[in-house]
Design a protein around this motif. Structure first.
Motif, PDB file in Angstrom:
ATOM      1  N   PHE B  22      16.696  -2.874  -1.028  1.00 39.61           N
ATOM      2  CA  PHE B  22      15.727  -3.972  -0.892  1.00 39.61           C
ATOM      3  C   PHE B  22      14.923  -4.222  -2.172  1.00 39.61           C
ATOM      4  N   GLU B  26       9.308  -4.932  -3.778  1.00 42.78           N
ATOM      5  CA  GLU B  26       8.413  -3.874  -4.247  1.00 42.78           C
ATOM      6  C   GLU B  26       6.954  -4.164  -3.908  1.00 42.78           C
ATOM      7  N   MET B  29       6.291  -3.553  -0.310  1.00 40.94           N
ATOM      8  CA  MET B  29       6.260  -2.113  -0.028  1.00 40.94           C
ATOM      9  C   MET B  29       4.947  -1.497  -0.492  1.00 40.94           C
ATOM     10  N   VAL B  30       4.452  -1.938  -1.645  1.00 38.28           N
ATOM     11  CA  VAL B  30       3.180  -1.410  -2.152  1.00 38.28           C
ATOM     12  C   VAL B  30       2.034  -1.790  -1.211  1.00 38.28           C
ATOM     13  N   LEU B  32       2.239  -2.359   1.994  1.00 38.46           N
ATOM     14  CA  LEU B  32       2.370  -1.509   3.184  1.00 38.46           C
ATOM     15  C   LEU B  32       1.883  -0.092   2.905  1.00 38.46           C
ATOM     16  N   ALA B  33       2.177   0.404   1.713  1.00 34.71           N
ATOM     17  CA  ALA B  33       1.735   1.753   1.353  1.00 34.71           C
ATOM     18  C   ALA B  33       0.209   1.830   1.277  1.00 34.71           C
ATOM     19  N   PHE B  36      -1.129   1.888   4.742  1.00 32.98           N
ATOM     20  CA  PHE B  36      -0.896   3.230   5.297  1.00 32.98           C
ATOM     21  C   PHE B  36      -1.954   4.211   4.792  1.00 32.98           C
ATOM     22  N   TRP B  37      -2.206   4.158   3.510  1.00 26.50           N
ATOM     23  CA  TRP B  37      -3.173   5.075   2.904  1.00 26.50           C
ATOM     24  C   TRP B  37      -4.590   4.817   3.448  1.00 26.50           C
ATOM     25  N   TRP B  40      -4.979   5.733   7.047  1.00 28.44           N
ATOM     26  CA  TRP B  40      -5.116   7.184   7.235  1.00 28.44           C
ATOM     27  C   TRP B  40      -6.586   7.599   7.116  1.00 28.44           C
ATOM     28  N   LEU B  43      -8.460   6.554  10.313  1.00 34.32           N
ATOM     29  CA  LEU B  43      -8.168   7.411  11.470  1.00 34.32           C
ATOM     30  C   LEU B  43      -8.752   8.810  11.292  1.00 34.32           C
ATOM     31  N   GLN B  44      -8.661   9.322  10.082  1.00 38.20           N
ATOM     32  CA  GLN B  44      -9.172  10.683   9.834  1.00 38.20           C
ATOM     33  C   GLN B  44     -10.681  10.731  10.034  1.00 38.20           C
ATOM     34  N   GLU B  47     -11.563  10.602  13.739  1.00 38.63           N
ATOM     35  CA  GLU B  47     -11.326  11.880  14.418  1.00 38.63           C
ATOM     36  C   GLU B  47     -12.369  12.920  14.023  1.00 38.63           C
TER      37      GLU B  47
END
Lengths: 456, 70
Positions: B22, B26, B29-30, B32-33, B36-37, B40, B43-44, B47
């Protein structure tokens, strides 16, 4: 060795594999520490020795027949001729019988020993993965028979079929599994599950109402160090799956030109940089998701890191690092959720989560690679199927079920029928080390009383 | 069809560059990354907040016992 360049290449390759073997030794050190940390005090010695003796038993049997199987069986189960599909005997099994001169000190062959050793360390790993899941109730003798089965027979058959430049699964299915999601991890997870189904849970693992009790590790710090060492050894494992440098002429496939390259096990081009990117990103994806989903549990966070690498391993020679990260993240999530679902639903007591971390994540890794690498060449040779989802899915079933679960289930049934599989309940409750402890305490009493008698 | 544009290795490697799937995605994808980061961290922290709130409910005796455990 021919000219100076080929001599240098051979010596470099020899040293390269030798270094990977030393690194991979850390995997076994890590597994031993991990298992001892996870077991209770009354089982330490047996837990340690159970995994330690994998080393000599798998080594000897891998010398006697394991390495021969790899080179003899790439044609698959129905056309055994002792030679590969394309090399027509150049690398056939006859060269690697234990009585072959190539399997010994030989100035004309500097690579067989280190290449054999690299595969041998994979064999220890496969057996060691099973070892952790069955602690505290399996008889050591039974485990060692199972260890030889996976370490020197079933996994190396799967390597001949799907992890060999000549393997029928690569040629016919387009199977792609560069860093062993299936050929090591899925088969080991399937094998562990096959044993666990017959072996049963540890006494006290499940309450009368069927819900599971947690059996905490006796030493979480030892578990942690063990898993860190496994991570470290995994670097060596990745490097060992590559051919470090080879020319198109030596590959003798479709590649044109004169540019030398590193390759994966199928002799398809990749780079050490690529797998370094992807190893770290998939490890990170797994660690991050496992931390959140387990609410910061150290055991599962580390295990999730492993599951992350394993879920990306099939395609880590070709992925983009961000793709590797997401594959790892998904692998950790699936491993965690599947472990507890299978535990609740089927009352499977996998003491270290090996079936989930290696088996389910490995299976998933093959499925992911089939989709992400769809249509890419599986081999540098002509006539091979391209990588595709169905081929990798069939491969995952072969690894987890056909060569993993089923042989282990049959062997465990046989051992159970001979009353050799599990220790009696009394021995399990007092601990596998009971007699060792009795002797230890008696020896202490003996020597301390003797020393006290010398005091004037 | 191939996710990286290559269907065989019948090429001269000196002419080959990126081989990941794919290519051209790029930036996506960046993005999405990054999601994600940052997700995180969200969520952390959520919690961790819940964990701290739970620990605040401990009575003084339990706190003293925890201190004694060192």
């Amino acid at each position: 060795m021919g000219d100076n360049l080929s001599a240098l290449t051979t010596v470099f390759t020899e040293f390269y594999y030798w270094v990977t073997v030393v690194f991979m030794f850390l995997i076994h050190v890590g597994f031993c520490m991990y298992e001892v940390g996870a077991s209770r005090r009354r089982n330490h010695m047996h837990t340690l020795m159970k995994n330690t003796m994998v080393i000599p038993l798998v080594t000897v049997t891998f010398f006697l027949f394991g390495w021969w199987i790899y080179w003899a069986f790439p044609n698959g189960p129905w056309i055994f001729e002792g030679k590969g599909l394309i090399t027509e005997g150049a690398y056939g099994g006859d060269n690697y019988t234990p009585w072959s001169q190539k399997m010994a000190t030989n100035l004309g062959d500097r690579l067989t020993g280190v290449f054999w050793a690299a595969f041998l360390l994979f064999s220890w790993t496969a057996a060691s993965i099973v070892s952790g899941s069955v602690i505290e109730r399996i008889r050591s003798g039974a485990f060692w028979i199972i260890a030889v089965m996976i370490g020197s027979v079933t996994w190396i058959i799967d390597a001949a079929w799907g992890w060999h430049f000549d393997g029928w699964m690569v040629k016919l299915l387009g199977y792609h599994d560069a860093y062993a999601s299936g050929v090591i991890h899925a088969i080991a997870g399937g094998t562990a599950l096959g044993v666990l189904v017959v072996l049963g849970p540890r006494l006290g693992k499940f309450r009368p109402d069927g819900t599971a009790r947690d059996i905490p590790p006796h030493n979480p710090w030892l578990v942690t160090i063990g898993l860190f060492l496994i991570f470290t050894g995994f670097w060596g494992f990745y490097a060992a799956c590559n051919v470090p440098v080879i020319s198109p002429e030596t590959i003798a496939g479709q590649i044109t030109g004169t540019t030398w390259t590193a390759t994966n096990i199928y002799l398809g081009p990749t780079t050490l940089s690529a797998i370094t990117f992807n190893f770290l990103m998939s490890l990170s994806g797994g660690l991050m998701v496992a931390y959140v989903v387990s609410k910061g549990d150290a055991f599962w966070t580390y295990s999730g890191g492993l599951a992350g690498v394993i879920a990306a391993s099939a395609g880590n020679d070709l992925y983009h690092p961000i793709q590797a990260m997401f594959a790892g993240a998904l692998g950790a999530f699936v491993a965690y959720k599947m472990h507890y679902w299978v535990e609740r639903r089927f009352k499977i007591d996998d003491a270290v989560g090996a079936v989930a971390v290696h088996g389910y994540a490995g299976f998933l890794g093959l499925v992911i690679a089939g989709f992400l690498l769809w249509g890419q060449p599986s081999s540098p040779y002509e006539g091979y199927a391209t990588i595709n989802p169905l081929g990798n899915m069939i491969g995952a079933v072969i690894m987890f079920l056909v060569l993993g679960f089923i042989p282990a289930w049959i062997m465990s049934k046989i051992l159970h029928g001979m009353n050799l599989l599990r220790v009696p309940a009394k021995v399990e409750l007092e601990g596998l080390d009971f007699s060792n402890h009795q002797a230890y305490e008696a020896a202490i009493r003996d020597v301390t009383s003797a020393e006290k008698a010398m005091v004037k | 069809m191939s996710t990286n544009g290559m269907t065989s290795w019948a090429v001269d490697l000196k002419d080959v560059g990126a081989i990941y799937p794919f290519q051209g995605s790029e930036v996506l994808m960046v993005i999405l990354a990054v999601v994600f980061w940052l997700g995180w961290h969200y969520l952390q922290l959520r919690e961790e907040g819940a964990e701290i709130a739970s620990e605040m409910k401990g009575n003084p005796e339990e706190t003293k016992e925890a201190i004694d455990r060192y």
